[in-house]
Structures are given as C-alpha cells and as structure tokens.
Motif scaffolding. Sequence first.
Motif, short mmCIF file in Angstrom:
data_model
loop_
_atom_site.label_atom_id
_atom_site.label_comp_id
_atom_site.label_asym_id
_atom_site.label_seq_id
_atom_site.Cartn_x
_atom_site.Cartn_y
_atom_site.Cartn_z
N ALA A 122 1.00 -1.24 0.14
CA ALA A 122 0.14 -0.05 0.01
C ALA A 122 0.87 1.27 0.02
CB ALA A 122 -0.87 -0.18 1.23
N HIS A 123 2.04 1.08 0.61
CA HIS A 123 2.90 2.35 0.85
C HIS A 123 3.49 2.56 -0.42
CE1 HIS A 123 2.29 2.90 4.84
NE2 HIS A 123 3.61 2.42 5.42
N LEU A 124 3.89 1.46 -1.21
CA LEU A 124 4.34 1.71 -2.63
C LEU A 124 3.34 2.39 -3.67
CD1 LEU A 124 6.14 -1.84 -2.99
CD2 LEU A 124 7.23 0.46 -2.50
N GLU A 125 2.24 2.03 -3.30
CA GLU A 125 1.14 3.05 -4.18
C GLU A 125 0.85 4.30 -3.85
OE1 GLU A 125 -0.09 1.43 -7.07
OE2 GLU A 125 1.30 -0.25 -6.73
N PHE A 129 4.88 9.21 -1.28
CA PHE A 129 6.11 8.82 -1.06
C PHE A 129 6.79 8.38 -2.53
CE2 PHE A 129 3.70 6.53 2.55
CZ PHE A 129 4.08 7.58 3.50
N ALA A 130 8.09 8.92 -2.30
CA ALA A 130 9.07 8.64 -3.56
C ALA A 130 10.06 7.63 -2.98
CB ALA A 130 9.58 9.85 -4.00
N PRO A 131 9.72 6.38 -3.14
CA PRO A 131 11.01 5.23 -2.70
C PRO A 131 11.97 4.97 -3.65
CG PRO A 131 8.78 4.31 -3.41
CD PRO A 131 8.63 5.50 -3.60
N LEU A 184 8.99 -4.83 -6.23
CA LEU A 184 10.27 -3.75 -6.36
C LEU A 184 10.83 -3.39 -7.52
CD1 LEU A 184 12.40 -4.91 -3.03
CD2 LEU A 184 10.31 -3.23 -3.07
N ASP A 185 10.25 -4.04 -8.74
CA ASP A 185 10.81 -3.96 -9.95
C ASP A 185 10.89 -2.73 -10.55
OD1 ASP A 185 11.91 -6.54 -9.63
OD2 ASP A 185 10.38 -7.66 -11.04
N CYS A 186 9.77 -2.00 -10.24
CA CYS A 186 9.72 -0.67 -10.97
C CYS A 186 10.13 0.35 -10.19
CB CYS A 186 8.16 -0.44 -11.00
SG CYS A 186 7.14 -0.35 -9.33
N LEU A 187 11.02 0.03 -9.07
CA LEU A 187 11.46 1.32 -8.16
C LEU A 187 12.82 1.72 -9.08
CD1 LEU A 187 10.69 0.05 -4.64
CD2 LEU A 187 9.31 1.65 -5.96
N PRO A 188 13.08 2.89 -8.61
CA PRO A 188 14.68 3.32 -8.89
C PRO A 188 15.45 2.97 -8.00
CG PRO A 188 13.28 5.33 -7.84
CD PRO A 188 12.43 4.05 -8.04
N VAL A 189 16.71 2.57 -8.48
CA VAL A 189 17.72 1.99 -7.64
C VAL A 189 18.83 2.90 -7.52
CG1 VAL A 189 19.52 0.18 -7.56
CG2 VAL A 189 17.52 -0.64 -8.65
#
Length: 269
Positions: A122-125, A129-131, A184-189
Amino acid sequence: MTSDTRDDADTATCTEAPLADQHFSGDSLWERDPATGRPRPPRRPFKARGSFVERCEGCRLPTLNCLCPYRVSAHSQARFWLLTHPLEHNKPTNTGRLIGDILDTTEVFTWYRTAPDATLLAHLEDARFAPFIIFPDDQPDYADRVVGIEAVDEVSNAGRIPVFIILDGTWRQARRMFRKSPYLDCLPVLPLHSERLTRYHLRKPASAAHLCTAEVAAELLRQSGNTQASAILDDYFDAFNDSYAASRRHHKLDAPTPAMRRLREQGSE
C-alpha cells in the motif's frame, strides 16, 4: 545490508540468542508458512552462545552495558523502510533497529518471498512517497533504473517524501530479496557510493567496504543533506558497537565513550 560470510537462512540456529520482535515472537515466524499456512518442520533446540544472557527489554543489549541512556530522537526529511529477512529479527547484533530508535518515522517489514507485506504494498502505491531501493549498480539488467543521490533532492523539491528502502540481511540474503521481490521491480535503484569503511566489529565482514545497515542509513542521511540525523545515528551506532563488544567480554564500560557523551549532550538540549 550486513556483510557476512555465510547465509543465516541456511542454518538451523543463529549465533546469538533469539529475541522477541515488538510485533511478533521469533518462534511464531517458524510455526507456519505465511503464504500457505502449512506447518513448518520443527527446528532444532536453540543452544547458541549468549542464549542465557540477561538483556534490557528496551535496547535488547546485555544489561551490563545498557544502551537506553544514549537514545536520542532525530528528524529527517527522508524516511527509511527496512525490508528485513526473518532471521535478522532474531539477532541482537542486527543494527537495522538502531535506525528506528533514532528516527520514529522508520518502518520495518518482514520479507517473505511468497507473501509480501500488505502495508508495504500500500505504501508503494501511495503518491506521497518517492521510494528508492538501496542496492549496488553492479549488474546490467537493471541499469536503466539506476539513479544518483541528486534524485532524492528532485523528488523532495516536487513535494514528495523520499524513502530509502534498505534490504536488511546478509549480502547473500539481500541479493535474493532484490531478485525475488517483483513489487520492487519498478522502483529506482539508488546505489550507495562511499569511501567509508565499516566500523562494525560484531560480525566478520567479507569486505571492509561492506557497511552494516545502520552505517548505510547514516551515510544516506549525510549524502542527502540530513547531516544532524546522520551524526546522531553514527554516534548511536558507535555506542551500540562499543557496548555490545564490551558485554561480550563480560566487561562493563568504565566511562561513557566520546560518542556516548555527545548523545547525552544532544538529549539534554
């Protein structure tokens, strides 16, 4: 991410006494598989060194050198979400919890390959937030996702809350968590580039360049401009490191270390 020469997920016992997490007991992690609900095989009796040590309920350190007098709150614009391997909850030497002691916005989620935490999803959506997932940029298959530390300022200037997601486990565990977590695949590394060498001496590192979880967090805070929070976490980590090492030798520290004195001064302000 803690350096270690072995993967504790492949062993039946940890090297230190298991401790109850604030949300669940260590034993409940192993009774049933969180995805299927099926009972898990019984574990061997825990008989590791340190299993009978008297510990403080607040800081979890041996009461001989309690860390509680040096706990100080700090503020940071950036937040931390720790995605923690189940076995890390059982380790008194885990440093991820030090981040939450200093920054009360820190959240901890237990990683299971087949059962991702619903709150984390839910946090990722959540658009507030910008994780960023903190991970090395040493493989080409996700090179298009790699960003620099300046990206943290960019999302902050856009009115979003930057979040550092740290994979809390051994390096081997962290790499598996990174590869086996499709959400986690769509998040910037965001790789952590630093010349800093580890000061952590409670576990044997594979390399002096491998920082433990608390050291990673302190360096991320420093590089993102949260220098006061970084300094407090650094001192708190040093106090933890020295207190635990002394307790292993059954030695009570004769006087506060310089880091401990600085933390007391911060707490009195």
